[in-house]
Design a protein around this motif. Structure first.
Motif, PDB file in Angstrom:
ATOM      1  N   THR A 137       0.843  -1.301   0.081  1.00  0.00           N
ATOM      2  CA  THR A 137       0.119   0.009   0.130  1.00  0.00           C
ATOM      3  C   THR A 137       0.783   1.134  -0.021  1.00  0.00           C
ATOM      4  OG1 THR A 137      -1.659  -1.278   1.378  1.00  0.00           O
ATOM      5  CG2 THR A 137      -1.920   1.142   1.123  1.00  0.00           C
ATOM      6  N   VAL A 138       1.803   1.390   0.922  1.00  0.00           N
ATOM      7  CA  VAL A 138       2.975   2.257   1.074  1.00  0.00           C
ATOM      8  C   VAL A 138       3.480   2.553  -0.532  1.00  0.00           C
ATOM      9  CG1 VAL A 138       4.810   3.594   1.988  1.00  0.00           C
ATOM     10  CG2 VAL A 138       3.191   2.438   3.599  1.00  0.00           C
ATOM     11  N   PHE A 139       4.024   1.460  -0.943  1.00  0.00           N
ATOM     12  CA  PHE A 139       4.795   1.378  -2.212  1.00  0.00           C
ATOM     13  C   PHE A 139       3.634   1.730  -3.423  1.00  0.00           C
ATOM     14  CE2 PHE A 139       5.418  -0.620  -6.136  1.00  0.00           C
ATOM     15  CZ  PHE A 139       6.971  -0.341  -6.553  1.00  0.00           C
ATOM     16  N   LEU A 140       2.622   1.629  -3.183  1.00  0.00           N
ATOM     17  CA  LEU A 140       1.539   2.055  -4.663  1.00  0.00           C
ATOM     18  C   LEU A 140       1.294   3.520  -4.184  1.00  0.00           C
ATOM     19  CD1 LEU A 140      -0.207   1.478  -6.866  1.00  0.00           C
ATOM     20  CD2 LEU A 140      -1.997   0.938  -5.306  1.00  0.00           C
ATOM     21  N   ALA A 141       1.208   3.943  -3.062  1.00  0.00           N
ATOM     22  CA  ALA A 141       0.880   5.483  -2.860  1.00  0.00           C
ATOM     23  C   ALA A 141       2.298   6.290  -3.200  1.00  0.00           C
ATOM     24  CB  ALA A 141       0.574   5.733  -1.549  1.00  0.00           C
ATOM     25  N   GLY A 142       3.362   5.736  -2.800  1.00  0.00           N
ATOM     26  CA  GLY A 142       4.633   6.260  -3.431  1.00  0.00           C
ATOM     27  C   GLY A 142       4.729   6.386  -4.914  1.00  0.00           C
ATOM     28  N   PHE A 143       4.512   5.279  -5.370  1.00  0.00           N
ATOM     29  CA  PHE A 143       4.533   5.312  -6.933  1.00  0.00           C
ATOM     30  C   PHE A 143       3.592   6.230  -7.505  1.00  0.00           C
ATOM     31  CE2 PHE A 143       2.661   3.623 -10.856  1.00  0.00           C
ATOM     32  CZ  PHE A 143       3.920   3.365 -11.471  1.00  0.00           C
ATOM     33  N   ILE A 144       2.363   6.256  -7.304  1.00  0.00           N
ATOM     34  CA  ILE A 144       1.525   7.227  -7.659  1.00  0.00           C
ATOM     35  C   ILE A 144       2.082   8.674  -7.523  1.00  0.00           C
ATOM     36  CG2 ILE A 144      -0.674   8.201  -7.829  1.00  0.00           C
ATOM     37  CD1 ILE A 144      -1.804   5.060  -7.063  1.00  0.00           C
ATOM     38  N   MET A 145       2.438   8.759  -6.390  1.00  0.00           N
ATOM     39  CA  MET A 145       2.959  10.524  -5.944  1.00  0.00           C
ATOM     40  C   MET A 145       3.936  10.713  -6.785  1.00  0.00           C
ATOM     41  SD  MET A 145       2.043  11.066  -2.054  1.00  0.00           S
ATOM     42  CE  MET A 145       2.775   9.577  -1.560  1.00  0.00           C
ATOM     43  N   SER A 146       4.956   9.604  -7.005  1.00  0.00           N
ATOM     44  CA  SER A 146       6.246   9.841  -7.779  1.00  0.00           C
ATOM     45  C   SER A 146       5.959  10.174  -9.293  1.00  0.00           C
ATOM     46  CB  SER A 146       7.096   8.650  -7.701  1.00  0.00           C
ATOM     47  OG  SER A 146       7.626   8.500  -6.495  1.00  0.00           O
ATOM     48  N   VAL A 147       4.955   9.338  -9.861  1.00  0.00           N
ATOM     49  CA  VAL A 147       4.554   9.592 -11.282  1.00  0.00           C
ATOM     50  C   VAL A 147       3.912  11.255 -11.334  1.00  0.00           C
ATOM     51  CG1 VAL A 147       2.968   9.066 -12.935  1.00  0.00           C
ATOM     52  CG2 VAL A 147       4.045   7.341 -11.800  1.00  0.00           C
ATOM     53  N   LEU A 148       2.916  11.307 -10.462  1.00  0.00           N
ATOM     54  CA  LEU A 148       2.370  12.498 -10.585  1.00  0.00           C
ATOM     55  C   LEU A 148       3.379  13.814 -10.305  1.00  0.00           C
ATOM     56  CD1 LEU A 148      -0.788  12.099  -8.398  1.00  0.00           C
ATOM     57  CD2 LEU A 148      -0.636  12.279 -10.986  1.00  0.00           C
ATOM     58  N   SER A 149       4.380  13.510  -9.448  1.00  0.00           N
ATOM     59  CA  SER A 149       5.346  14.671  -9.305  1.00  0.00           C
ATOM     60  C   SER A 149       6.294  14.683 -10.447  1.00  0.00           C
ATOM     61  CB  SER A 149       6.280  14.335  -8.001  1.00  0.00           C
ATOM     62  OG  SER A 149       5.703  14.268  -7.018  1.00  0.00           O
ATOM     63  N   ALA A 150       6.395  13.616 -11.003  1.00  0.00           N
ATOM     64  CA  ALA A 150       7.276  13.806 -12.403  1.00  0.00           C
ATOM     65  C   ALA A 150       6.384  14.597 -13.390  1.00  0.00           C
ATOM     66  CB  ALA A 150       7.499  12.327 -12.888  1.00  0.00           C
ATOM     67  N   PHE A 151       5.078  14.444 -13.467  1.00  0.00           N
ATOM     68  CA  PHE A 151       4.564  15.326 -14.505  1.00  0.00           C
ATOM     69  C   PHE A 151       4.621  16.649 -14.234  1.00  0.00           C
ATOM     70  CE2 PHE A 151       1.722  11.262 -15.479  1.00  0.00           C
ATOM     71  CZ  PHE A 151       2.538  10.899 -16.729  1.00  0.00           C
ATOM     72  N   GLN A 152       4.406  17.004 -12.881  1.00  0.00           N
ATOM     73  CA  GLN A 152       4.300  18.381 -12.300  1.00  0.00           C
ATOM     74  C   GLN A 152       5.903  19.029 -12.813  1.00  0.00           C
ATOM     75  OE1 GLN A 152       1.946  19.882 -11.111  1.00  0.00           O
ATOM     76  NE2 GLN A 152       3.177  21.862 -11.282  1.00  0.00           N
ATOM     77  N   VAL A 153       7.076  18.252 -12.425  1.00  0.00           N
ATOM     78  CA  VAL A 153       8.327  18.785 -12.695  1.00  0.00           C
ATOM     79  C   VAL A 153       8.309  18.906 -14.152  1.00  0.00           C
ATOM     80  CG1 VAL A 153      10.704  18.082 -12.924  1.00  0.00           C
ATOM     81  CG2 VAL A 153       9.255  17.610 -10.689  1.00  0.00           C
ATOM     82  N   GLU A 154       8.082  18.218 -15.248  1.00  0.00           N
ATOM     83  CA  GLU A 154       8.020  18.492 -16.315  1.00  0.00           C
ATOM     84  C   GLU A 154       7.145  19.718 -16.788  1.00  0.00           C
ATOM     85  OE1 GLU A 154       9.628  17.184 -18.893  1.00  0.00           O
ATOM     86  OE2 GLU A 154      10.629  15.943 -17.468  1.00  0.00           O
TER      87      GLU A 154
END
Length: 664
Positions: free
Chosen positions: A522-539
Motif C-alpha cells: 500500500t505504501v509502495f503504491l502510494a509512493g509510486f503514484i505520487m512519484s508519477v504525478l510529481s514527475a508530470f509536475q516537474v515536467e
C-alpha cells in the motif's frame, strides 16, 4: 473438499472474491474506456465523411511540394510537406480542389462570428457552407427546423440557442466591420465534434463578411477516390481521406502508418492502469493468502484423513489451490462485469454528447480475457503457499490437533536474497530502456520521423518495470519471516509486552507476513503514484515560461477586437495604474512600450528589474507591476476595504480585477 470448504466459509470466500474483483473492475473498466476512444475504420468514415460522402479533401501545400500523407489524413493522422511535419503550406500558390476532381464538392469554411447577447458581445466558432445535406448525416446532423437555404439564414447548436435566449424562428445580430447583420435562426444542428455545451453557428454561404472564415475541408459526394487518386492529389498539394481507402477496399502501397504509436495517450493510460492493477492484485494475493492459510489450518484434520487413506501431496495441494482458482475465476468474472458496467455509465458522461470522443462502445476481448486470467493467477498464487504448507503436515499430530511453527528452510533464505536482486535488475533494465527509447523517439520526431521505434519496445520496457517492481516486493515478502525472527531475537531483553509481541510475530509468520506485506505494498503504491504525478509536475514546471517577475502582476494593454479582427491599444492605460495605486499604494510600476505582440522581456528574478530583448517592430503596450504586496501565486489572500469586490480574492485573479476597475 475445496467446494465444501468454500461453502462452509461463505463469508471468507465472498471477501476473497470481492478483493480480487475490485482491481479487476478498475483494469477492465479502463481497458473498455480507452478502447472505446479508438476509432474503427467504419466509425471514422461514418463520423467524418457522413452517410454517403466519398472523400474529404484539404489543400495544405502548393503543387510538387513533396507531400506524403497517411491513409486517414486529414480526418485522422499526419502528413509530411517536404521536411516539415506540421502540415503548414510552403511558399507558392494553392490550387482550387474543384479543378482536380469531377464530382460535386461541398466546401466547409471555418472561422468566427461575433454575436450580440443580452450580456454583451461574444465571439463564437462559425461554419459556413451547405453542410446539412443528407449525404453528410453523421458528420452534420439537423436536429430541429430547417437547414439554411439562403444568405442571412443560420442554424445554431442548442447550447448557443439557449444562451442567447431565442428559439428557432427568432433572429440574432452578428457584428462585422462592415456593420451589423441580422440572421434568422431556422434550425438547430450538431456535428460529430460538438459536445452538449458547444456554442457554434452554421450559416449559409455569403452570410458572413469576407475574411471571417477560411476554407478548411471539401467533401466530395459522388466520385470514388482510389489510393492512386490520393497519390495524384498529393502531388497537387492536397490530402484526401477516401471512404474506399479507409475501409481497405484496395491496396495502399507507400502509405505512411495510420497510427502514431501504441504508446500514446491511450497506451499510457493502459500501462498505468496495468501497473496499478498489478500492484493491487499483489496486495490481494498477500491478504487472500492469510485467509487461505486459515482455511488450510481448518482443513488440517480433513487433509490428514485424506493422507491417511492414500492421498499424496499433489492431491492435497490441488485440494487447497482449487479453492483459490475458483475464487479467482469468480472474482475475475465479477470484476469484468462491474468494469464493463462502469464503463457503460462513464463513457456517455465523459463524451458529453461528442460522438468523436467515444465513437463506439468497444469490448477489448483479449484484454478482458487477460484480466480474468490475471485474476485466476492471483487466486492460485494466494492459495499456493498455504497449499504447500498443508501438504507437508504430519498425519498423527494433525489428527491429534497439535500444531508446530514451521521451520525456516535454507531455500527460503537463498530466495530472500536472489529474488530482490532479480527485481532490482529488471527495474534498472526497464527504466534504462525506457529512457533511451524515449530520448531516441523525441529526437526522431523533432527531425521529422514520428515513428522511429516500434511500439512494442515501449511495451517491453514498461512490462519490465512493472514485473521488476512486483518481483522486488515478492523478494521482500520472502525475507520478512527472517526479518521478524531476527527482530524477535533483538528484543529478547525488552519489556514483556514487546518481547512477547515480537516472538509471536516471528513464530506465526504465516499470519503476520501477509499483513506486513499488504501495508508495504500500500505504501509502495502510494509512493509510486505520487512519484508519477510529481514527475508530470516537474515536467510542467520545467516548461513554464514566466511572463513577469516573481510577486508581480503583468497586464497587457493590447485588446483584440473580435469585430474588426484587429489588435488595438487599450485606451484607459492610466486607469490601470490608478487601480493598482489604490489597491497597493506602495507598489512600484514599470512601463514597457513598443514591443511585439508577444513581448520578449527579460527579468532579474532576484531584483525584479525588467529589460527588453532586441525587437524591431510592433506596437504592443504592456504594463508590468512588480511590488512586494502583489503576488499571482495564490498563496495569500488580498483584502481591501475600498474594493469590496476583491475582498478575499486570490492574487492570481487580480489581473482581471485591475482591468475591470480600469474600465470603470
Amino acid at each position: 473438499m475445496a467446494a465444501r470448504t468454500a461453502r462452509r466459509s461463505l463469508g471468507r470466500s465472498i471477501l476473497v472474491a470481492v478483493m480480487i474483483a475490485v482491481p479487476v473492475a478498475g483494469m477492465a473498466g479502463t481497458a473498455v474506456v480507452t478502447d472505446s476512444m479508438q476509432t474503427t475504420p467504419g466509425e471514422l468514415v461514418a463520423l467524418q465523411l457522413g452517410a454517403e460522402a466519398e472523400a474529404v479533401l484539404q489543400v495544405v501545400a502548393p503543387p510538387d511540394s513533396g507531400l506524403q500523407q497517411q491513409v486517414s489524413a486529414p480526418v485522422q493522422g499526419w502528413w509530411l510537406t517536404g521536411e516539415s511535419t506540421s502540415g503548414s503550406p510552403a511558399d507558392g500558390d494553392l490550387l482550387d480542389p474543384e479543378s482536380l476532381v469531377d464530382g460535386e464538392l461541398i466546401g466547409e469554411w471555418l472561422g468566427s462570428a461575433v454575436v450580440e447577447t443580452p450580456n454583451g458581445i461574444r465571439s463564437i466558432p462559425a461554419v459556413e457552407g451547405l453542410l446539412l445535406r443528407p449525404e453528410l448525416s453523421g458528420r452534420y446532423d439537423l436536429i430541429d427546423g430547417n437547414e439554411p437555404r439562403r444568405a442571412g439564414e443560420a442554424a445554431m447548436t442548442p447550447a448557443l440557442l439557449e444562451s442567447l435566449g431565442i428559439s428557432v424562428g427568432g433572429s440574432a445580430t452578428l457584428l462585422t466591420a462592415e456593420g451589423d447583420r441580422i440572421v434568422e435562426v431556422v434550425g438547430t444542428y450538431r456535428t460529430s465534434d460538438t459536445s452538449n455545451s458547444s456554442q457554434e453557428i452554421l450559416v449559409h454561404p455569403g452570410t458572413l463578411a469576407p475574411g471571417y472564415t477560411v476554407p478548411s475541408r471539401f467533401y466530395l459526394l459522388d466520385q470514388a477516390i482510389t489510393w492512386d487518386d490520393v497519390l495524384a492529389l498529393n502531388e497537387q498539394g492536397v490530402v484526401a481521406a477516401s471512404r474506399s481507402v479507409i475501409l481497405g477496399d484496395g491496396p495502399t502501397p507507400g502509405a505512411r502508418p495510420s497510427e502514431y504509436g501504441a504508446f500514446g495517450l491511450q497506451g499510457g493510460v493502459l500501462a498505468f492502469a496495468a501497473l496499478v492493477g498489478g500492484f493491487l492484485l499483489l496486495q490481494v494475493v498477500l491478504l487472500a493468502a492469510a485467509a487461505f492459510m486459515v482455511g488450510a489450518r481448518q482443513q488440517q484434520r480433513a487433509l490428514a484423513v485424506l493422507a491417511s487413506v492414500g492421498g499424496d501431496r499433489r492431491l492435497m495441494r490441488a485440494t487447497v489451490t482449487a479453492g483459490g482458482v475458483v475464487l479467482g475465476l469468480v472474482g475475475g468474472v465479477l470484476g469484468v462485469i462491474l468494469g464493463i458496467g462502469g464503463a457503460a455509465v462513464a463513457t456517455p458522461l465523459f463524451a458529453d454528447g461528442r460522438a468523436m470522443a467515444f465513437p463506439g462502445f468497444h469490448l477489448p476481448v483479449l484484454l478482458l480475457v487477460a484480466t480474468v486470467a490475471a485474476a485466476v493467477l492471483a487466486g492460485w498464487a494466494a492459495a499456493a503457499v498455504p497449499a504447500r504448507v498443508a501438504s507437508r503436515i504430519d498425519i498423527v499430530p494433525a489428527l491429534r490437533g497439535a500444531r508446530r511453527p514451521p521451520a525456516p528452510r535454507r531455500t527460503t533464505r537463498v530466495l530472500a536474497i536472489v529474488v530482490p536482486i532479480i527485481g532490482m535488475v529488471l527495474l534498472l533494465v526497464g527504466g534504462t530502456m525506457l529512457v533511451i527509447v524515449r530520448t531516441i523517439a523525441d529526437a526522431a520526431v523533432a527531425a521529422g520521423d514520428p515513428t522511429p521505434i516500434p511500439a512494442w519496445v515501449d511495451v517491453i520496457a514498461v512490462v519490465l518495470i512493472g514485473v521488476g517492481a512486483v518481483v522486488l516486493q515478492l523478494g521482500v515478502v520472502l525475507a520478512l519471516p527472517i526479518v521478524l525472527r531476527l527482530l524477535a531475537r533483538m528484543t529478547g531483553g525488552a519489556r514483556s509486552a514487546l518481547r512477547l509481541a515480537a516472538r509471536d510475530a516471528g513464530r506465526n509468520s504465516a499470519r503476520t507476513v501477509p499483513v506486513t506485506a499488504a501495508v508495504m505494498t500500500t505504501v509502495f503504491l502510494a509512493g509510486f503514484i505520487m512519484s508519477v504525478l510529481s514527475a508530470f509536475q516537474v515536467e510542467t514546471d520545467r516548461g513554464y515560461q514566466a511572463q513577469s517577475p516573481l510577486n508581480s502582476v503583468s497586464v497587457s494593454t493590447i485588446v483584440y477586437d473580435y469585430v474588426t479582427q484587429e489588435e488595438v491599444p487599450f485606451e484607459n492605460v492610466t486607469g490601470i495604474e490608478s487601480a493598482i495605486r489604490e489597491i497597493a499604494p506602495d507598489a512600484s510600476t514599470a512601463v514597457i512600450m513598443g514591443t511585439p505582440a508577444d513581448p520578449s522581456v527579460e527579468y532579474d528574478q532576484s531584483s525584479g528589474a525588467s529589460s527588453l530583448a532586441e525587437s524591431s517592430e510592433g506596437t504592443t503596450l504592456a504594463r508590468v507591476f512588480p511590488g512586494r504586496r502583489l503576488s499571482c501565486d495564490g498563496r495569500r489572500r488580498f483584502r481591501n476595504r475600498r474594493f469590496p469586490g476583491v475582498r478575499g480574492l486570490a492574487r492570481r485573479d487580480l489581473c482581471a480585477v485591475l482591468i475591470r476597475h480600469a474600465a470603470q
